[in-house]
Design an enzyme around this catalytic site. Structure first.
Site, PDB file in Angstrom:
ATOM      1  N   THR A  14       0.856  -1.185   0.000  1.00 31.65           N
ATOM      2  CA  THR A  14       0.000   0.000   0.000  1.00 31.65           C
ATOM      3  C   THR A  14       0.891   1.235   0.000  1.00 31.65           C
ATOM      4  OG1 THR A  14      -0.117  -0.039   2.418  1.00 31.65           O
ATOM      5  CG2 THR A  14      -1.878  -1.143   1.214  1.00 31.65           C
ATOM      6  N   SER A 259       5.905   9.000   9.878  1.00 28.98           N
ATOM      7  CA  SER A 259       4.751   8.401   9.206  1.00 28.98           C
ATOM      8  C   SER A 259       4.952   8.446   7.700  1.00 28.98           C
ATOM      9  CB  SER A 259       3.463   9.150   9.573  1.00 28.98           C
ATOM     10  OG  SER A 259       3.432  10.413   8.933  1.00 28.98           O
ATOM     11  N   LYS A 260       4.088   7.726   6.984  1.00 35.52           N
ATOM     12  CA  LYS A 260       4.190   7.691   5.526  1.00 35.52           C
ATOM     13  C   LYS A 260       4.028   9.074   4.916  1.00 35.52           C
ATOM     14  CE  LYS A 260       2.726   2.940   4.543  1.00 35.52           C
ATOM     15  NZ  LYS A 260       1.760   2.102   3.791  1.00 35.52           N
ATOM     16  N   ARG A 261       3.377   9.974   5.619  1.00 34.87           N
ATOM     17  CA  ARG A 261       3.114  11.308   5.068  1.00 34.87           C
ATOM     18  C   ARG A 261       4.317  12.230   5.184  1.00 34.87           C
ATOM     19  NH1 ARG A 261      -1.414   9.831   7.808  1.00 34.87           N
ATOM     20  NH2 ARG A 261      -0.715  10.939   9.668  1.00 34.87           N
ATOM     21  N   ASP A 262       5.299  11.883   6.006  1.00 32.47           N
ATOM     22  CA  ASP A 262       6.464  12.736   6.168  1.00 32.47           C
ATOM     23  C   ASP A 262       7.349  12.660   4.924  1.00 32.47           C
ATOM     24  OD1 ASP A 262       5.813  13.534   8.787  1.00 32.47           O
ATOM     25  OD2 ASP A 262       6.612  11.659   9.589  1.00 32.47           O
TER      26      ASP A 262
END
Length: 494
Positions: A14, A259-262
């Site tokens: 993902t 996190s993946k958003r960083d």
């Protein structure tokens, strides 16, 4: 436990792989290589709504790019395949049927709204807000009534009423009280198995001996221990329960979990920016581990030789982009010039500094330039700004441009006069070598005009390279050649 170590890396496909995930893969790989064990790569694609083939391909690419090979898994095969959970549905269905027949599971008809309501009541009353076992002891008649009313059911695992203690390979003894580990869901109402079922089941069937995974999964370990025990009693798998080790969090800015958003979390960011696989792997290894004796620079082979899971620090590790970049720069400087030039080429093509394909002459110029820029580079992507002036204006390449801010700082009236004097001194040179260029410019600008080196060579550097910061000036002019060097001094000076 068996003597042969078998570890696994089992990500979900993902999104873009992130550095915390790759650190987990790296530690598993290193432990397998250190012990002479087996590294299994398995894909947990149980979430059809979020999983993607693009992410699956990126996972394979990221591991290979880092230099991590696997002994069993996708595109490699092995005796315990298939290695994609989406291809193991028949196995999961067989296991869940055996668990149900033995009484380890039960159907749960509670709706999402009912569960939320009871959790809220429990919180207000100061009780544990986990699943309350509402459907645990339903009679066949009660279950039939729910089905007749049109309700569907998930399948829950019946947790034993006991506390759970294990000797964590990283954290030492860890205990969870039974009240914190309620019955949990194994299968969705539509029949799709969840990670909670397939992960321990595949570990058991694949003979995994050591589970090294992130600290965020620590609280799920009691559930896995319970399910492993049930599988062993049913004769599913080897019957051995793996040892667990939970790796420290990787923290980002502000001491928050990365996190993946960083931006600094994305693997693709580092590849696109021009980090070396050797450099990124080296830095990821330092996020919770080191070989000791203050050693911070090492290869994958050296890591594998030294890696001990008992040496992993349980405290959170902070991702320091400056340190990561610095280590990458150190790795750049270990590369042979031809190797570094070859690695730079794709970044120059991407930046339109070189055409596709570059000519042999352009590659020769690049190889000659590499020794002059390697000391200044921290990423391969920086090469475009350093050597672009050498190819600017050639077919398929960007035109030559002077940075307007740099020009404003040095190309005043005195700067223009300096360029005229420089051009005049160079036009009469019989040979165009670094030494001759330096001698002529020093004689004309320092001895002749009485300028200090910074004032003498700053305007020349901007005229030749377009920037105030560049590779060594005299070497750059030799590589650029007489005709183009004199042309730039004339054009920029007017």
């Amino acid at each position: 436990m068996t003597d042969a170590v078998r570890v696994r890396f089992c990500p979900s496909p993902t999104g873009d792989p992130h550095v915390g995930m790759l650190r987990t893969a790296l530690f598993n790989w290193a432990y397998a290589r250190h012990t002479g064990g087996t590294f299994v790569f398995r894909i947990e694609d149980t979430d059809a709504a979020r999983d993607s083939e693009e992410s699956y391909t990126a996972l394979l690419h990221s591991l290979r790019w880092l230099g991590l090979d696997w002994d069993e898994g996708p595109e490699v095969g092995g005796d315990h395949g298939p290695y994609r959970q989406s291809e193991r549905g028949h196995i999961s269905r067989d296991v869940i049927a055996k668990l149900a027949e033995a009484g380890y599971t039960y159907p749960c008809f509670c709706t999402t709204e009912e569960l939320a309501e009871r959790r809220e009541i429990a919180r207000k009353e100061g009780r544990n807000s986990g699943y309350d076992g509402h459907c645990r002891d339903l009679t066949e008649e009660q279950a039939a009534e729910y089905r007749a009313a049109g309700r569907t059911s998930v399948t829950r695992f019946r947790m034993p009423d006991q506390d759970w203690t294990w000797d964590d390979l990283v954290r030492g003894e860890v205990t969870f009280g039974s009240e914190h580990v309620p019955d949990f869901v194994l299968v969705r109402a539509n029949g799709d198995p969840l990670y909670t079922l397939v992960n321990p089941t595949d570990d058991a069937l694949m003979g995994i001996t050591h589970v090294l995974r992130g600290e965020d999964l620590l609280s799920s370990t009691p559930r896995q221990l319970a399910l492993h025990g049930a599988l062993a009693r049913l004769g599913i798998g080897t019957g051995e329960i793996p040892k667990f080790g939970h790796l420290p969090y990787v923290m980002g800015e502000g001491n928050k979990k990365l996190s993946k958003r960083d931006p600094e979390a994305s693997f693709s960011h580092y590849e696109k920016a021009g980090f070396l696989p050797e450099g990124l792997a080296n830095y990821l290894a330092l996020l919770g581990w080191s070989p000791g004796n203050d050693v911070e620079f090492f290869s994958l082979a050296q890591m594998a030789e030294a890696f001990e899971i008992s040496s992993v620090n349980a405290n959170p590790a902070r991702f320091d982009i400056k340190k990561c970049t610095s280590i990458n720069g150190d790795w750049i400087r270990t590369l042979a010039p031809d190797d570094l030039a070859a690695r730079i080429v794709p970044y120059l093509i991407e930046a339109q500094v070189l055409p596709l394909p570059p000519t042999d002459e352009q590659l020769d110029v690049l190889r000659a330039a590499v020794p002059h820029i390697s000391e200044r580079m921290e990423t391969l992507g920086q090469a475009a700004g350093m050597v672009g002036f050498l190819f600017a204006g050639e077919p398929g390449c960007k035109p030559f441009e002077v940075d307007p801010d740099d020009a404003a700082k040095v190309l005043d009236d005195q700067g223009v006069a300096t360029l005229e004097a420089a051009r005049s001194s160079l036009e009469s040179l019989e040979s165009w070598t670094t030494e001759d260029i330096e001698f002529a410019l020093r004689r004309a600008l320092i001895d002749g005009l009485g300028l200090k080196p910074r004032l003498a060579f700053g305007p020349v550097r901007v005229a030749i390279t377009g920037r105030r910061v560049s590779p060594p000036l005299f070497e750059s002019m030799e590589l650029l050649g007489r005709e183009r060097s004199l042309e730039r001094l004339a054009v920029v000076g007017n």
